[in-house]
Design an enzyme around this catalytic site. Structure first.
Site, PDB file in Angstrom:
ATOM      1  N   ASP A 159       9.135   8.016  -5.970  1.00 43.73           N
ATOM      2  CA  ASP A 159       9.556   9.266  -5.175  1.00 43.73           C
ATOM      3  C   ASP A 159      10.242   9.207  -4.019  1.00 43.73           C
ATOM      4  OD1 ASP A 159       8.193  10.888  -5.364  1.00 43.73           O
ATOM      5  OD2 ASP A 159       8.460  12.031  -6.202  1.00 43.73           O
ATOM      6  N   ASN A 218      -3.094   8.545   3.432  1.00 44.64           N
ATOM      7  CA  ASN A 218      -2.583   8.664   4.150  1.00 44.64           C
ATOM      8  C   ASN A 218      -1.809   8.111   5.890  1.00 44.64           C
ATOM      9  OD1 ASN A 218      -0.845   7.878   1.350  1.00 44.64           O
ATOM     10  ND2 ASN A 218      -0.163  10.109   1.513  1.00 44.64           N
ATOM     11  N   SER A 259       8.467  10.785  -1.694  1.00 42.81           N
ATOM     12  CA  SER A 259       7.517  11.546  -1.403  1.00 42.81           C
ATOM     13  C   SER A 259       6.543  11.116   0.159  1.00 42.81           C
ATOM     14  CB  SER A 259       7.273  12.552  -2.609  1.00 42.81           C
ATOM     15  OG  SER A 259       6.290  11.525  -3.005  1.00 42.81           O
ATOM     16  N   HIS A 271      -5.480  -6.843  -2.491  1.00 43.06           N
ATOM     17  CA  HIS A 271      -6.299  -6.866  -1.331  1.00 43.06           C
ATOM     18  C   HIS A 271      -6.665  -7.587  -0.800  1.00 43.06           C
ATOM     19  CE1 HIS A 271      -8.893  -2.650  -2.109  1.00 43.06           C
ATOM     20  NE2 HIS A 271      -7.548  -2.482  -1.900  1.00 43.06           N
ATOM     21  N   VAL A 288       1.336   9.437  -6.682  1.00 46.37           N
ATOM     22  CA  VAL A 288       1.554  10.747  -6.190  1.00 46.37           C
ATOM     23  C   VAL A 288       2.912  11.275  -6.506  1.00 46.37           C
ATOM     24  CG1 VAL A 288       1.035  12.515  -5.109  1.00 46.37           C
ATOM     25  CG2 VAL A 288       0.168  10.797  -4.505  1.00 46.37           C
ATOM     26  N   ARG A 295       1.233  -1.062  -0.185  1.00 49.28           N
ATOM     27  CA  ARG A 295      -0.403   0.170  -0.221  1.00 49.28           C
ATOM     28  C   ARG A 295       0.575   1.402  -0.213  1.00 49.28           C
ATOM     29  NH1 ARG A 295      -3.487   2.540   4.394  1.00 49.28           N
ATOM     30  NH2 ARG A 295      -4.742   3.923   3.197  1.00 49.28           N
ATOM     31  N   GLY A 304       5.659  10.362  -9.252  1.00 46.52           N
ATOM     32  CA  GLY A 304       5.224   8.948  -9.114  1.00 46.52           C
ATOM     33  C   GLY A 304       6.269   8.461  -8.299  1.00 46.52           C
TER      34      GLY A 304
END
Length: 326
Positions: free
Chosen positions: A73, A93, A75, A191, A69, A61, A71
């Site tokens: 990376d 998140n 972040s 899932h 978001v 997940r 890619g």
């Protein structure tokens, strides 16, 4: 003179191609720069995942939320500051887990090879290795991702599909990442492992259209069981429910079987049966074997792991995953 000019252009084009090739993801990217990197990740995962098998779903997940978001990376790992609310603190998140797990792996690879291995690659490798360690499928993880320097909660809220998403929203969200409807069905198959808080679906039980009603697309017997034994009120934000009841520790086809019985937990699960294209993909998977599902899932995971990656001189290699290098 014209011949010289043409030759010069061809050489320039060749250099561009070579340069772009060097900047792409590749298997064994760290073979020379940090040859033990992937083994460090794998060993740590195998050592600890047996005591926390649910982390496999959490790390998939996290990888998914990261890639959707800006890619893949890393972040999603960045902490908020007084002047910026980062992705980590966006509503989608707030229930993510595994940040400390990733930090611990990163500290080990930093100790071995300072400033070489990106946090983005650590997430991608750990997600794969944790699934394999719990008996799930293996997929290739080409490496060479670099870490982003921007993380905004507003972008996470806008880009990450929610459990309340309808089919149109899901299709658009995946298409924005270069992923098609087959990828949507296959990646949703994650899932088959993991759990969810009641708040991600209790609207389907108690207040689907704002009139105190139940989602008619949810199997009535399943809904009654959830109400009686799990989520006893609309506001229950503590109870945990298996996404694939009775099989949430096995990476199998059970999730898809439940979808066709109208027992998908989320509205976004149910949405997969609303399109003839995705419905037929589900039927095709169920007509095959778990091994076939594993192979197809692996292809979509590798494809997702390439979404808008930063390579070459883009981004940076963060020293600490939660903080952008100054």
């Amino acid at each position: 003179m014209g011949g010289i000019r043409v030759s010069g252009i061809l050489v320039l084009c060749l250099l561009v191609v070579i340069g772009s090739t060097d900047a792409q993801l590749q298997l064994g990217f760290y073979t020379k720069k940090c040859p033990k990197a992937e083994k460090i990740v794998k060993n740590f995962v195998e050592e600890h995942i047996r005591n926390a098998p649910s982390l496999a779903a959490a790390l998939i997940r996290m990888h998914f939320h990261d890639c959707f978001v800006r890619g893949c990376d890393a972040s999603v790992l960045v902490n908020s500051t007084s002047s910026n609310q980062a992705e980590k603190d966006a509503p989608p998140n707030l229930t993510l887990r595994g940040f400390d797990f990733i930090d611990r792996i990163k500290s080990l690879v930093e100790a071995q090879c300072p400033g070489v291995v990106s946090c983005a690659d650590v997430i991608a490798l750990a997600a794969r290795d944790s699934v394999v360690a719990t008996g799930g499928p293996f997929w290739n993880v080409p490496t060479g991702r670099r870490d982003g320097v921007i993380s905004r909660s507003s972008e996470a809220l806008a880009s990450i599909p929610s459990p309340f998403s309808n089919f149109t929203t899901l299709q658009t969200s995946f298409a924005n990442q270069g992923l098609d409807l087959k990828d949507l069905v296959l990646l949703s198959g994650a899932h088959t492992i993991g759990v969810s808080h009641c708040t991600s679906f209790t609207n389907r039980l108690y207040n689907f259209t704002g009139k105190g009603d139940q989602d008619p697309d949810l199997n009535s017997q399943y809904a009654a069981n959830l109400k009686a034994k799990k989520c006893k009120s609309l506001s229950d934000n503590t109870t945990i429910v298996e996404m694939d009841p009775g099989s949430h520790r096995s990476f199998d086809l059970s999730y898809y079987t439940l979808l066709l019985k109208r027992r998908g937990l989320f509205q976004s699960d149910s949405a997969l049966t609303k399109s003839s294209t995705t419905y037929n993909y589900i039927k095709q998977l169920l007509q095959g074997s778990s091994q076939n599902f594993h192979a197809e899932f692996a292809k979509s995971m590798e494809k997702m792991g390439r979404v808008k990656v930063k390579t070459g001189s883009s981004g940076q290699i963060r020293k600490h995953c939660a903080v952008v290098n100054s």
